[in-house]
Design a protein around this motif. Structure first.
Motif, PDB file in Angstrom:
ATOM      1  N   ARG A  39     -41.747  12.355 -75.942  1.00 15.07           N
ATOM      2  CA  ARG A  39     -40.995  12.466 -77.195  1.00 15.07           C
ATOM      3  C   ARG A  39     -39.520  12.193 -76.957  1.00 15.07           C
ATOM      4  O   ARG A  39     -38.854  11.495 -77.748  1.00 15.07           O
ATOM      5  CB  ARG A  39     -41.195  13.859 -77.783  1.00 15.07           C
ATOM      6  CG  ARG A  39     -40.448  14.102 -79.092  1.00 15.07           C
ATOM      7  CD  ARG A  39     -40.784  15.479 -79.655  1.00 15.07           C
ATOM      8  NE  ARG A  39     -39.991  15.736 -80.857  1.00 15.07           N
ATOM      9  CZ  ARG A  39     -38.761  16.256 -80.859  1.00 15.07           C
ATOM     10  NH1 ARG A  39     -38.184  16.584 -79.693  1.00 15.07           N
ATOM     11  NH2 ARG A  39     -38.106  16.443 -81.986  1.00 15.07           N
ATOM     12  N   LYS A  49     -36.545   4.389 -81.400  1.00 12.78           N
ATOM     13  CA  LYS A  49     -36.040   5.476 -82.237  1.00 12.78           C
ATOM     14  C   LYS A  49     -36.183   5.152 -83.722  1.00 12.78           C
ATOM     15  O   LYS A  49     -36.603   5.997 -84.523  1.00 12.78           O
ATOM     16  CB  LYS A  49     -34.571   5.741 -81.896  1.00 12.78           C
ATOM     17  CG  LYS A  49     -33.958   6.894 -82.672  1.00 12.78           C
ATOM     18  CD  LYS A  49     -32.513   7.106 -82.262  1.00 12.78           C
ATOM     19  CE  LYS A  49     -31.891   8.267 -83.045  1.00 12.78           C
ATOM     20  NZ  LYS A  49     -30.485   8.485 -82.642  1.00 12.78           N
ATOM     21  N   ASP A  54     -41.798  10.449 -88.860  1.00 19.56           N
ATOM     22  CA  ASP A  54     -41.098  11.708 -89.125  1.00 19.56           C
ATOM     23  C   ASP A  54     -41.673  12.871 -88.322  1.00 19.56           C
ATOM     24  O   ASP A  54     -40.922  13.740 -87.859  1.00 19.56           O
ATOM     25  CB  ASP A  54     -41.170  12.032 -90.626  1.00 19.56           C
ATOM     26  CG  ASP A  54     -40.263  11.128 -91.443  1.00 19.56           C
ATOM     27  OD1 ASP A  54     -39.323  10.553 -90.865  1.00 19.56           O
ATOM     28  OD2 ASP A  54     -40.506  10.998 -92.657  1.00 19.56           O
ATOM     29  N   PHE A  55     -42.995  12.915 -88.161  1.00 20.21           N
ATOM     30  CA  PHE A  55     -43.574  14.069 -87.475  1.00 20.21           C
ATOM     31  C   PHE A  55     -43.120  14.142 -86.015  1.00 20.21           C
ATOM     32  O   PHE A  55     -43.026  15.222 -85.440  1.00 20.21           O
ATOM     33  CB  PHE A  55     -45.106  14.074 -87.580  1.00 20.21           C
ATOM     34  CG  PHE A  55     -45.802  13.002 -86.787  1.00 20.21           C
ATOM     35  CD1 PHE A  55     -46.005  13.123 -85.420  1.00 20.21           C
ATOM     36  CD2 PHE A  55     -46.285  11.869 -87.429  1.00 20.21           C
ATOM     37  CE1 PHE A  55     -46.672  12.146 -84.705  1.00 20.21           C
ATOM     38  CE2 PHE A  55     -46.941  10.893 -86.720  1.00 20.21           C
ATOM     39  CZ  PHE A  55     -47.128  11.020 -85.350  1.00 20.21           C
ATOM     40  N   ARG A  57     -40.153  13.256 -85.010  1.00 19.87           N
ATOM     41  CA  ARG A  57     -38.772  13.724 -85.027  1.00 19.87           C
ATOM     42  C   ARG A  57     -38.694  15.232 -85.250  1.00 19.87           C
ATOM     43  O   ARG A  57     -37.835  15.915 -84.689  1.00 19.87           O
ATOM     44  CB  ARG A  57     -37.987  13.025 -86.155  1.00 19.87           C
ATOM     45  CG  ARG A  57     -37.973  11.519 -86.106  1.00 19.87           C
ATOM     46  CD  ARG A  57     -37.296  10.974 -87.377  1.00 19.87           C
ATOM     47  NE  ARG A  57     -37.499   9.547 -87.535  1.00 19.87           N
ATOM     48  CZ  ARG A  57     -36.748   8.610 -86.970  1.00 19.87           C
ATOM     49  NH1 ARG A  57     -35.736   8.969 -86.214  1.00 19.87           N
ATOM     50  NH2 ARG A  57     -37.003   7.329 -87.159  1.00 19.87           N
ATOM     51  N   THR A  58     -39.586  15.753 -86.088  1.00 14.49           N
ATOM     52  CA  THR A  58     -39.471  17.149 -86.535  1.00 14.49           C
ATOM     53  C   THR A  58     -40.325  18.131 -85.741  1.00 14.49           C
ATOM     54  O   THR A  58     -40.037  19.332 -85.742  1.00 14.49           O
ATOM     55  CB  THR A  58     -39.846  17.251 -88.019  1.00 14.49           C
ATOM     56  OG1 THR A  58     -41.186  16.782 -88.207  1.00 14.49           O
ATOM     57  CG2 THR A  58     -38.894  16.407 -88.867  1.00 14.49           C
ATOM     58  N   ARG A  59     -41.386  17.674 -85.094  1.00 15.10           N
ATOM     59  CA  ARG A  59     -42.291  18.577 -84.374  1.00 15.10           C
ATOM     60  C   ARG A  59     -41.937  18.555 -82.880  1.00 15.10           C
ATOM     61  O   ARG A  59     -42.323  17.652 -82.144  1.00 15.10           O
ATOM     62  CB  ARG A  59     -43.755  18.161 -84.591  1.00 15.10           C
ATOM     63  CG  ARG A  59     -44.124  17.973 -86.053  1.00 15.10           C
ATOM     64  CD  ARG A  59     -44.045  19.270 -86.833  1.00 15.10           C
ATOM     65  NE  ARG A  59     -43.969  19.015 -88.269  1.00 15.10           N
ATOM     66  CZ  ARG A  59     -44.184  19.928 -89.205  1.00 15.10           C
ATOM     67  NH1 ARG A  59     -44.493  21.171 -88.842  1.00 15.10           N
ATOM     68  NH2 ARG A  59     -44.065  19.633 -90.475  1.00 15.10           N
ATOM     69  N   ARG A  60     -41.188  19.583 -82.490  1.00 14.83           N
ATOM     70  CA  ARG A  60     -40.667  19.606 -81.112  1.00 14.83           C
ATOM     71  C   ARG A  60     -41.716  20.007 -80.095  1.00 14.83           C
ATOM     72  O   ARG A  60     -41.606  19.652 -78.914  1.00 14.83           O
ATOM     73  CB  ARG A  60     -39.478  20.570 -81.033  1.00 14.83           C
ATOM     74  CG  ARG A  60     -38.311  20.177 -81.923  1.00 14.83           C
ATOM     75  CD  ARG A  60     -37.194  21.211 -81.843  1.00 14.83           C
ATOM     76  NE  ARG A  60     -36.078  20.840 -82.694  1.00 14.83           N
ATOM     77  CZ  ARG A  60     -35.091  20.019 -82.317  1.00 14.83           C
ATOM     78  NH1 ARG A  60     -35.081  19.543 -81.077  1.00 14.83           N
ATOM     79  NH2 ARG A  60     -34.130  19.717 -83.155  1.00 14.83           N
ATOM     80  N   GLU A  64     -46.253  22.997 -83.039  1.00 11.28           N
ATOM     81  CA  GLU A  64     -45.744  22.562 -84.344  1.00 11.28           C
ATOM     82  C   GLU A  64     -46.500  21.329 -84.843  1.00 11.28           C
ATOM     83  O   GLU A  64     -46.798  21.203 -86.039  1.00 11.28           O
ATOM     84  CB  GLU A  64     -44.249  22.264 -84.237  1.00 11.28           C
ATOM     85  CG  GLU A  64     -43.392  23.492 -83.987  1.00 11.28           C
ATOM     86  CD  GLU A  64     -41.931  23.133 -83.807  1.00 11.28           C
ATOM     87  OE1 GLU A  64     -41.622  21.921 -83.720  1.00 11.28           O
ATOM     88  OE2 GLU A  64     -41.085  24.047 -83.742  1.00 11.28           O
ATOM     89  N   LEU A  68     -49.170  20.749 -88.373  1.00 10.39           N
ATOM     90  CA  LEU A  68     -49.077  19.623 -89.309  1.00 10.39           C
ATOM     91  C   LEU A  68     -50.397  18.875 -89.413  1.00 10.39           C
ATOM     92  O   LEU A  68     -50.914  18.660 -90.512  1.00 10.39           O
ATOM     93  CB  LEU A  68     -47.969  18.670 -88.860  1.00 10.39           C
ATOM     94  CG  LEU A  68     -47.877  17.337 -89.636  1.00 10.39           C
ATOM     95  CD1 LEU A  68     -47.338  17.590 -91.037  1.00 10.39           C
ATOM     96  CD2 LEU A  68     -46.992  16.348 -88.891  1.00 10.39           C
ATOM     97  N   THR A 144     -28.850   5.760 -93.064  1.00 12.65           N
ATOM     98  CA  THR A 144     -29.678   6.970 -93.044  1.00 12.65           C
ATOM     99  C   THR A 144     -31.146   6.671 -93.301  1.00 12.65           C
ATOM    100  O   THR A 144     -31.999   7.516 -93.068  1.00 12.65           O
ATOM    101  CB  THR A 144     -29.188   7.943 -94.123  1.00 12.65           C
ATOM    102  OG1 THR A 144     -29.156   7.273 -95.380  1.00 12.65           O
ATOM    103  CG2 THR A 144     -27.789   8.461 -93.781  1.00 12.65           C
TER     104      THR A 144
END
Length: 516
Positions: A39, A49, A54-55, A57-60, A64, A68, A144
């Motif tokens: 990751r 990158k 998104d998953f 980026r957000t699921r460390r 987590e 999802l 963005t």
């Protein structure tokens, strides 16, 4: 070489992450340390990158991620399909980028077009000595928005499967200096905008040929699930051989997040402007092939009228332009209906309205020939007859001016004795009286006399076209072959043609036959 090795490592990282997450999501093991390491590599590398979902980026942690994936997809098969599709798209994008950077050095000195969203260049392949068109899209999304490249390449990937003579061929896609590009077939010719500006508007008959070609290409794409959504005259190329080709499939997906603003960076209307379905302006995410049907109608209107379909008096302007009938205008206006349900539902319906395919055998009660084809035939015969006035009688095979020598032929064709004539006579007696008085009708009376029902009877029209080549009216040294070829080009659209059927006095007699 080092740069290419780094990119190869990026692909390896993506493949390992894909395999690990699929195994973890379907009851297997995936080491937490390996997940965190991969990751980190993916999210801290410039090439991957921007493509990361998104998953990721957000699921460390794997815990987590598990929360999802189990909530979104209940079965192993769904999880496997989701992860495979997501990561394969990223891998394909990187592979295309590698291939482009290794194979091409683009010379962008020969600019051949452009607009608010990109520029088009003519490029030459240094090895095979071929020309290509390269469309370079200007980035219009804010920094963005990290997913636009993924959307673009997801759409672009589908375009490689489109292989149709009326769709521009796509050869490559990628990112060059931060800008997405599409490399495509180069066409020597005009777009429809340039064509109309150079040669003026078309009558309905001449407009049908380009519209039919566009419809055939569009029907092919729709059947593959590809919708254009940005059809306009500048997106239709006309080659030097007269072939129409649709360009810019898939570009609308790239523009979609910006469509709702309705303005380009130069304060012009977005995308196709007056040619785009008005419903797309309010619902940019709408993906319905009937939106392309609207654009077909708008382009068709433009070919005939010379302007986009704006305002409330479209029918009046159509009927005032280029010898178009109300029936013909209604086909175009149905494409432009504001309601999706009131438009033609697919391209095949429009093609069938222009030239329907029939399955029934010949039957005098059927409407064999479309009204559009009937009008085309009559218009051609009238136009040719006008031209024939400058020729000798032997050059023109069918001049029915009421002379006695043709009475037998006319009676055989129309049963003139059963048709009411003038002053209490039947039609046969009327013609005989014209002979006695030596007072012939105008030369093309047979095409306009309502009593012969050429305007509303396919049976009589087909018989007329067949008997036109009867030895009594056809001369071997005339231009009857030219007339036959033109007539058959029109009849064949409805599944008929005139074919040889025996001989009289050593000359061939023609009759009509069903060919579909």
């Amino acid at each position: 070489m080092v740069k290419n090795n780094m990119k190869s490592n990026d692909i390896i990282n993506l493949e390992q992450m894909k395999d690990g997450l699929i195994q973890f999501s379907t009851g297997g093991d995936f080491d937490e340390i390996d997940y965190e390491k991969l990751r980190f590599e993916i999210l801290n590398n410039t090439a991957t990158k921007k493509l990361a979902p998104d998953f990721l980026r957000t699921r460390r942690t794997l815990k987590e991620f598990w929360q999802l994936i189990k909530n979104q997809y209940s079965s192993y098969a769904e999880r496997r399909e989701f992860l495979t599709t997501t990561f394969n798209m990223m891998i394909d994008t990187l592979e295309q980028s590698i291939e482009s950077s290794e194979s091409y050095i683009f010379n962008l000195n020969n600019r051949i077009g452009g607009g608010g969203f990109g520029e088009v260049f003519k490029i030459e392949h240094q090895y095979v000595e071929m020309s290509f068109a390269l469309k370079v899209l200007n980035p219009i999304f804010p920094d963005t928005d990290k997913d636009y490249a993924s959307r673009f390449f997801r759409e672009a990937k589908i375009l490689f499967s489109l292989n149709h003579p009326n769709i521009i061929k796509i050869y490559d896609t990628g990112i060059n200096n931060g800008k997405p590009f599409i490399k495509m077939e180069y066409i020597e010719g005009y777009d429809l905008d340039q064509y109309i500006n150079k040669f003026s508007t078309l009558d309905f008959t001449r407009s049908k040929l380009p519209i039919q070609m566009i419809l055939k290409g569009l029907a092919y794409a729709h059947n593959k699930g590809v919708i254009h959504r940005d059809l306009k005259p500048s997106n239709i190329l006309v080659s030097s051989e007269g072939t129409c080709k649709i360009i810019d499939f898939g570009i609308s997906a790239y523009l979609e997040p910006y469509i709702h603003t309705k303005l380009t960076l130069t304060n012009e209307r977005i995308a196709g402007g007056s040619f785009i379905d008005p419903l797309l302006m309010n619902t940019p995410s709408l993906r319905d092939k009937r939106s392309d049907i609207y654009s077909i109608g708008a382009i068709w209107y433009y070919l005939i009228v010379g302007s986009a379909p704006i305002g409330s008096d479209l029918e009046r302007r159509l009927l005032a332009s280029n010898n178009i009938s109300k029936l013909q205008a209604n086909i175009i206006l149905k494409c432009l209906n504001h309601s999706l349900d009131e438009r033609f539902q697919n391209c095949e319906e429009i093609l069938n309205a222009m030239s329907p395919k029939k399955e029934d055998p010949l039957n005098t009660s059927n409407n064999w020939i479309t009204d559009v084809t009937r009008l085309d035939l009559i218009d051609f015969l009238r136009e040719y007859h006008q031209t024939a006035l400058y020729l000798t009688e032997e050059d023109f095979p069918f001049t029915y001016s009421g002379r006695y020598g043709e009475l037998e032929f006319l009676n055989d064709l129309y049963e003139l004795g059963n048709i009411e004539g003038e002053n209490g006579m039947n039609f046969t007696e009327e013609i005989e009286q014209h002979r006695i008085n030596n007072c012939d009708w105008e030369e093309f009376w047979c095409l306009t006399d309502d009593r012969l029902k050429l305007k509303d009877s396919d049976e009589n029209l087909l018989r007329f076209l067949s008997y036109m080549f009867h030895p009594k009216v056809r001369y071997e040294n005339s231009s009857w072959k030219y007339i036959l070829e033109n007539i058959n080009n029109m009849l064949i659209r409805d599944g008929y043609k005139l074919t040889p059927n025996g001989e009289i006095s050593g000359k061939t007699v023609y009759s009509y036959e069903r060919i579909l």
